[in-house]
Scaffold this active site. Structure first.
Site, PDB file in Angstrom:
ATOM      1  N   ASP A 160       0.842  -1.053  -0.064  1.00  0.00           N
ATOM      2  CA  ASP A 160      -0.083  -0.009   0.027  1.00  0.00           C
ATOM      3  C   ASP A 160       0.950   1.316   0.146  1.00  0.00           C
ATOM      4  O   ASP A 160       2.140   1.207   0.298  1.00  0.00           O
ATOM      5  CB  ASP A 160      -1.029   0.017   1.385  1.00  0.00           C
ATOM      6  N   GLY A 212     -11.317   4.447   0.511  1.00  0.00           N
ATOM      7  CA  GLY A 212     -12.071   5.404   1.412  1.00  0.00           C
ATOM      8  C   GLY A 212     -13.344   4.642   2.175  1.00  0.00           C
ATOM      9  O   GLY A 212     -14.207   5.521   2.598  1.00  0.00           O
ATOM     10  N   ASP A 258      -3.192   7.409  -3.805  1.00  0.00           N
ATOM     11  CA  ASP A 258      -4.315   7.927  -3.760  1.00  0.00           C
ATOM     12  C   ASP A 258      -4.424   8.910  -2.668  1.00  0.00           C
ATOM     13  O   ASP A 258      -3.796   9.311  -1.541  1.00  0.00           O
ATOM     14  CB  ASP A 258      -5.412   7.021  -3.644  1.00  0.00           C
ATOM     15  N   CYS A 298      -8.601 -23.254  19.904  1.00  0.00           N
ATOM     16  CA  CYS A 298      -9.505 -22.976  21.297  1.00  0.00           C
ATOM     17  C   CYS A 298      -9.808 -24.318  22.063  1.00  0.00           C
ATOM     18  O   CYS A 298      -9.948 -24.473  23.347  1.00  0.00           O
ATOM     19  CB  CYS A 298     -10.891 -21.995  21.022  1.00  0.00           C
TER      20      CYS A 298
END
Ligand code: GUN
Ligand code: ZN
Length: 640
Positions: free
Chosen positions: A90, A191, A125, A279
């Site tokens: 990213d 976004g 962006d 678990c």
């Protein structure tokens, strides 16, 4: 390079080829820290123990640590992280969202992603917040697109992810999606994290409805930050192929367990509600009392396992044609998600172009299930199909099955000669003509016990047994004629059906179930009626359809190079499609023809008409029958 393998509407299973291997989609990319010393779960373990084929990390955070950045440049990201699979990076826009600004230029961060050997590099962006004004959002979209265009020319081997922004504005999401489509190898809807963090899932559905129809169908779609397993089916339903998750360790740090039906804080737990193998080893009631540094790595792994399982369920649901069912089941876990599903169903136009002809099942999960695109389309089609046709009668509450009607046809049919009126009945979709009750989605909605046992109505005047039998015979024929005519006109229109029926067709029914199975012209089977109640043409049926349907209807024109192959029954690849009927939906019967409209084979569409030719890889039409196919001989089943 992205290939679609199979699909359920917009939901798809595919393969994305990267410089570090093939990624099976839908895929979850766990978020890993770029610093090998700060991993919640080491990338090596993600690969070897958990089977993740791809991860995502932040090139921005990496670049801000000079020593580490140098190492990454020298030895490459894959060695640095100890992860031999695909690594997406990213760009820093998320830090803009979190901290208000980024301290790097767009070219610089892209170059850096190249230098460290990222497989999928992301354009920097502008993160558009949901609260952004129209002008701010427009700016964000334009800036992102300019940078993406610049990045495209500078791109090397690696794939380029282009973010789609636009806030909550429909036209800006559209503009952003259309702008990103020709540039990005991966189209990444951004976004949306603030929407998910505040459980504004209906707004998320709106954003996806705005953007999805304008994203190039042949590109994989990434949904940035969609990392809670509760949302995977929802994301896949909108055509999300890649998701990334930091939730597994973020929630773990807070002592919260992730499940596909929601999140459970450990502090609230008094019972052993998870049976996963982790678990089972460390019961939740013990885990709860561990110090954070011991607890959080265990919770992170439980969370990863839940994410991995849910992605597997999504993939299975796509195979089974049950993605709507799965998404609706998950939506019962939270009212906000239930509203998001309502929102999704209120945009049938988003789903209809790729809505499959039929599925094996249609299970009602929530009251809104009957508003799914498949049901909307059925009702709309029914309104068109039956316009101008009078309803001549309605059965009582329970419908009569088409097969029982053949054995004991209603007397009214005789006077109407099988023409004209419709016997309507009630099913969950509303009134449906009796001859269409086996068609998807009505078929799977009518349980066998919903059908009333048919009792022949008493004749108005006593008549001889012989006359009765003759009448029944005539009515039965009239009924079959009408049933066949109806499913043909349902599928190809009244005009085509009338032409097909101009010379008599025969029908063959299953001995065991009484259901219509085949439609024949003399001894040639033209259509096989599948469990979806619909007629599927054989090659002979395809020849007849070609004669009665004007081009381009139902046609896919194959490139000359592919002609010899499709004529022999091999699938038609998307890149060999010259032209296709734009109205074709996945699952539709397809006439594969050459440039002169000669029939080469008959198949079923995997892609919609609009998608065909756009994918550079993979199959467009699965060929079912060709000229040399085994000639279907008259079998032993009962004729009618
Ligand atoms: N991570 C989460 N959301 C976003 C986004 O909108 N853009 C980028 N680049 N990364 C993100
Ligand atoms: Zn568990």
């Amino acid at each position: 390079m992205f290939e679609l393998i199979d699909r359920d509407g917009l939901g798809r299973r595919g393969r994305l080829e990267t410089p570090h291997g093939m990624v099976e989609t839908p895929a979850l990319l766990p978020v890993v820290h770029p610093d090998p010393a700060r991993q919640a779960v080491p990338p090596k373990e993600l690969r070897e123990e958990w089977g993740f084929g791809a991860v995502i990390t932040s090139s921005y955070i990496l670049r801000r640590q000079p020593a580490l950045a140098e190492r990454a440049k020298a030895e490459g990201l894959h060695r640095l992280l100890g992860f031999p699979g695909a690594i997406m990076t990213d760009s820093g826009a998320f830090q803009q969202h979190a901290y208000g600004e980024v301290e790097v230029g767009p070219e610089e961060i892209l170059r850096f992603q190249g230098e460290i050997g990222s497989d999928i590099a992301t354009v920097l962006d502008e993160f558009v917040e949901p609260e952004a004004t129209y002008e701010e959002a427009r700016q964000g979209v334009e800036t992102t697109l300019e940078r993406a265009r610049a990045a495209r020319s500078a791109r090397g081997e690696r794939l380029l992810a282009v973010p789609v922004q636009g806030g909550l504005f429909s036209d800006l999401r559209q503009r952003s999606a259309e702008g990103a489509s020709p540039i990005g190898d991966v189209l990444a809807v951004g976004g949306i994290v603030p929407l998910m963090e505040s459980y504004r899932f209906a707004d998320l559905a709106r954003v996806l409805s705005f953007a999805r129809p304008h994203l190039a169908p042949e590109r994989p779609v990434h949904l940035f930050g969609l990392g809670h397993p509760m949302l995977f089916a929802f994301g896949a339903l909108f055509g999300g192929d890649l998701f990334d998750s930091s939730s597994y360790h973020k929630f773990a740090k807070r002592g919260t367990l992730l499940f596909p039906y929601g999140s459970l804080p450990l502090v609230d737990l008094q019972e052993e509600v998870c049976g996963c193998f982790l678990c089972a080893k460390t019961p939740l009631t013990q885990l709860k009392d561990l110090p954070p540094e011991e607890q959080s790595p265990l919770v992170a792994r439980h969370n990863l396992l839940q994410c991995k399982l849910e992605i597997a369920r999504v993939r299975q649901a796509i195979r089974d044609g049950e993605l709507w069912e799965l998404a609706e089941e998950r939506s019962t876990g939270h009212p906000a998600l239930a509203r998001a599903m309502d929102e999704a169903r209120s945009h049938p136009e988003v789903f209809l172009p790729t809505e499959p002809l039929s599925r094996r099942s249609f299970r009602v999960i929530v009251p809104g299930s009957l508003q799914r695109p498949a049901a909307v389309r059925f009702r709309e089609h029914l309104a068109r199909w039956s316009s101008g046709v009078a309803v001549i009668g309605e059965t009582e509450r329970r419908p009569l099955s088409p097969s029982s009607l053949r054995r004991a046809p209603p007397l009214a049919l005789a006077s109407k000669g099988g023409e004209g009126g419709i016997w309507s009945t009630s099913c969950a979709l509303g009134p449906v003509p009796l001859e269409l009750t086996e068609i998807y989605p009505a078929g799977p909605l009518v349980a066998p016990e919903d059908y009333a046992p048919h009792e022949a109505r008493p004749a108005p005047t006593p008549r001889s047994e012989e006359v009765e039998a003759e009448d029944r015979e005539r009515n039965s024929e009239a009924w079959v004629h009408r049933h066949v005519g109806s499913i043909l006109s349902w599928t190809w229109g009244r005009e085509a059906a009338a032409k097909l029926l101009a010379t008599p067709l025969r029908a063959r029914h299953s001995r065991s179930t009484g259901r219509l199975r085949e439609v024949l012209r003399e001894k040639r089977i033209l259509f096989v009626v599948a469990n979806d109640g619909l007629p599927h043409p054989t090659f002979a049926g395809g020849e007849e359809l070609r004669a009665v349907l004007p081009a381009p209807r139902a046609r896919v024109v194959a490139h000359a190079d592919a002609v010899p192959f499709v004529s022999e029954g091999r699938s038609l690849f998307s890149r060999h499609v010259v032209r296709a009927d734009p109205e074709l939906s996945p699952g539709d019967a397809v006439l594969v023809v050459d440039a002169e409209d000669h029939l080469l084979s008959v198949g079923r569409a995997l892609l919609s008409g609009a998608e065909m030719g756009r994918f550079r890889r993979g199959v467009a039409v699965r060929v079912v029958s060709h000229a040399g196919s085994r000639v279907e001989k008259e079998g032993s089943s009962e004729g009618a």
